[in-house]
Design an enzyme around this catalytic site. Structure first.
Site, mmCIF file in Angstrom:
data_model
loop_
_atom_site.group_PDB
_atom_site.id
_atom_site.type_symbol
_atom_site.label_atom_id
_atom_site.label_comp_id
_atom_site.label_asym_id
_atom_site.label_seq_id
_atom_site.Cartn_x
_atom_site.Cartn_y
_atom_site.Cartn_z
ATOM 1 N N TRP A 1 -3.280 0.694 -3.552
ATOM 2 C CA TRP A 1 -2.728 -0.660 -3.590
ATOM 3 C C TRP A 1 -1.862 -0.927 -4.817
ATOM 4 O O TRP A 1 -2.162 -0.466 -5.915
ATOM 5 C CB TRP A 1 -3.861 -1.688 -3.609
ATOM 6 C CG TRP A 1 -4.653 -1.735 -2.357
ATOM 7 C CD1 TRP A 1 -5.945 -1.323 -2.185
ATOM 8 C CD2 TRP A 1 -4.233 -2.218 -1.074
ATOM 9 N NE1 TRP A 1 -6.345 -1.526 -0.886
ATOM 10 C CE2 TRP A 1 -5.311 -2.079 -0.183
ATOM 11 C CE3 TRP A 1 -3.037 -2.760 -0.600
ATOM 12 C CZ2 TRP A 1 -5.236 -2.450 1.162
ATOM 13 C CZ3 TRP A 1 -2.962 -3.128 0.736
ATOM 14 C CH2 TRP A 1 -4.050 -2.975 1.594
ATOM 15 N N LYS B 1 0.853 -1.192 0.000
ATOM 16 C CA LYS B 1 0.000 0.000 0.000
ATOM 17 C C LYS B 1 0.888 1.242 0.000
ATOM 18 O O LYS B 1 1.534 1.553 0.992
ATOM 19 C CB LYS B 1 -0.958 0.012 1.177
ATOM 20 C CG LYS B 1 -2.161 0.901 0.886
ATOM 21 C CD LYS B 1 -3.290 0.719 1.854
ATOM 22 C CE LYS B 1 -4.588 1.230 1.233
ATOM 23 N NZ LYS B 1 -5.672 1.346 2.196
#
Ligand code: AMP
Length: 540
Positions: free
Chosen positions: A442, A437
């Site tokens: 992401w 992350k």
């Protein structure tokens, strides 16, 4: 039994009605792409949201449950879509403008989006993916000429009257919004939010001890409206009648600090990367910015470092509230707002608690499961966090293959590995999902590994997250070359570049003889993380 209460529908139109009827004079302020400020009131906003709903139905032929995608920064027109689209019975689908064009094509197609509302300043991105999707109409938002083939947003609004929207009650159990998450292995997955989930999430978020938002607040969500519903603030603020301030595309520390000062912002929210930037600016120029109006900065999306919480509070008198959530949980799950129990502890202990993920919101339950079953709430036993509640997804949109993300008794498996204390305080210890992350967004390790292993010189590749002061995590690739083959970090990045967003590319590539494996032959990423996390980047 008879004599029960009314079957009042908890829906987005009810949120809009409250905002319009009770708080018509409250302001909604936006920084436009040319840096000018746009201001109007809830009394101006509400009829426009209804016009949008009516026009989508009457002019563009949409009906109940049809998906309307948005590709927009945080601004008043995006708020109109957030509230207007579900008020008309349709579903707002926020597209994440940080994704690669191929992902956007997949997501919009999988969602069955019929209309796209997009910022003109994002049109180049728009053109890079819309060709592969089934959009019937493109609607362009903002100043400047209308792109070819698109409908002008203001023209669309002008084509309908707010009263064109038929009076009817929208079922609280129907879909109001959706958002795809890349926070899973494999293809992005769609979380769908019902009217009821959004309404109860808004109520719970506004509560004291949760996010504590009231009509007296001026809220600036830095957290994007294209990722996890801007943590629900557009709905929560409209429900309670808070003044809303939208930063548009300007998320740099200087612009945000200027907005805080000018609009006398009281509550703001974003990922740690944003606050690290603001901290740097405040430390460098402590007397330049007046941040005295701020009473709470909400930090989530990644763990808020304790040092950051202390630095803001001790050096600048700014209070941080740490929150945890997920796209699949609407997103709010837990908040670390000290209870009377923590307030009785030493200052140092209190800071330790503030850096944990806190206790769950009402109507949101937690438990953790280890290899032997559910683990005790003893603050030491680790397990994967499982959650259930009013606003937790019960499935992904059209993805039956992901049913294993839910337990047999219907709890959602978060992929976060936690300890839980006897009084319910959650602390995230690790992540079961194989992802990185970076700056709140992401990166799929598995996707990068597969692409790296497609390079002719690469025998094996493992991608891990390593800590980063600015982005919290960055991807690092550990590569084994084929016997006799040679390659460089730059060459491998070039190989990846066409297929991934630029910020996905690993900053560091480490060439090794062998990647440690588990007994079943999987990469032992814990060993790699230990080996490389602390090492300086010397190979790039
Ligand atoms: P997303 O769906 O993109 O919002 O990502 C949700 C995930 O982000 C969670 O499952 C966690 O892994 C991570 N996350 C969110 N908030 C926090 C937090 N306060 N501390 C640590 N990790 C967090």
């Amino acid at each position: 039994m008879d004599g029960l209460n009314m079957d009042y529908q908890l829906n987005v139109p009810a949120i809009l009605r409250r905002g319009e009827q009770l708080f018509g004079d409250k302001e909604i302020v936006t920084r436009l792409p040319d840096r000018a400020w746009h201001r109007y009131t809830y009394a101006d906003f509400a009829p426009r949201a209804k016009r949008l709903a009516a026009a989508l139905r009457n002019e563009l032929g949409l009906g109940d449950g049809d998906r309307v995608a948005t590709l927009c920064w945080n601004h008043f027109q995006h708020l109109e879509a957030y509230i207007g689209v579900p008020t008309g019975g349709m579903v707002t689908h926020t597209l994440n403008l940080r994704l690669h064009a191929d992902d956007l094509t997949y997501i919009a197609t999988h969602a069955g989006d019929r209309v796209l509302i997009a910022d003109k300043v994002l049109w180049p991105l728009c053109e890079s993916f819309v060709g592969g999707c089934g959009f019937e109409h493109l609607v362009a938002v903002g100043e400047g000429p209308t792109p070819e083939g698109a409908i002008e947003y203001e023209d669309l609004l002008a084509s309908a009257e707010p009263t064109d929207l038929p009076e009817r009650e929208i079922d609280e159990r129907s879909a109001a919004a959706m958002c795809f998450t890349s926070g899973t292995t494999g293809l992005p997955k769609g979380a769908v939010y019902s009217h009821r989930a959004i309404a109860v999430h808004s109520l719970a978020s506004a509560m004291a001890g949760v996010l504590s938002v009231t009509e007296k607040d001026t809220v600036l969500p830095v957290v994007p409206m294209f990722h996890a519903n801007a943590w629900g603030f557009p709905f929560t603020c409209t429900l309670v009648g808070a003044k809303q301030v939208f930063p548009g595309p300007f998320l740099d520390p200087e612009s945000l600090l200027e907005a805080f000062e000018q609009e006398r912002v009281t509550v703001t929210a974003g990922v740690p990367t944003i606050w690290m930037g603001i901290l740097g600016e405040l430390d460098a120029n402590p007397d330049k910015h007046d941040v005295s109006s701020i009473r709470c900065m909400i930090v989530g999306g990644s763990a808020a470092p304790q040092a950051m919480i202390e630095a803001f509070e001790k050096r600048h008198g700014l209070r941080i509230t740490h929150a945890w959530g997920m796209t699949e949980t609407c997103p709010l799950g837990s908040v670390s707002d000290p209870t009377s129990r923590e307030l009785a502890l030493s200052e140092e202990e209190q800071y330790r608690y503030r850096a944990k993920q806190g206790i769950p919101a009402p109507f949101f339950e937690i438990r953790a499961r280890g290899a032997e079953g559910l683990v005790p709430w003893d603050g030491g036993s680790m397990g994967e966090l499982e959650v259930r509640g009013v606003w937790v997804s019960s499935a992904y949109h059209d993805a039956p293959e992901s049913a294993d993300r839910w337990t047999d008794d219907g709890w959602f498996k978060t992929g976060d590995v936690v300890t839980i204390e006897p009084h319910g305080y959650i602390e995230i210890q690790d992540r079961a999902k194989d992802l990185v992350k970076s700056g709140g967004e992401w990166i799929s390790s598995v996707a990068l590994e597969n692409a790296l292993m497609g390079h002719p010189a690469v025998a094996e590749a493992a991608v891990i997250a390593v800590p980063d002061a600015k982005w919290q995590e960055r991807p690092l690739a550990v590569v084994v070359l084929k016997p006799g083959a040679s390659s460089t970090a730059d060459e491998l990045r070039e190989h990846l570049a066409p297929h991934f967003a630029k910020w996905w590319l690993p900053d560091r590539v480490e060439f090794v003889e062998e990647i440690p494996k588990t007994a079943v032959g999987k990469f032992r990423k814990t060993a790699l993380r230990e080996q490389f996390a602390a090492q300086p980047a010397e190979t790039v």
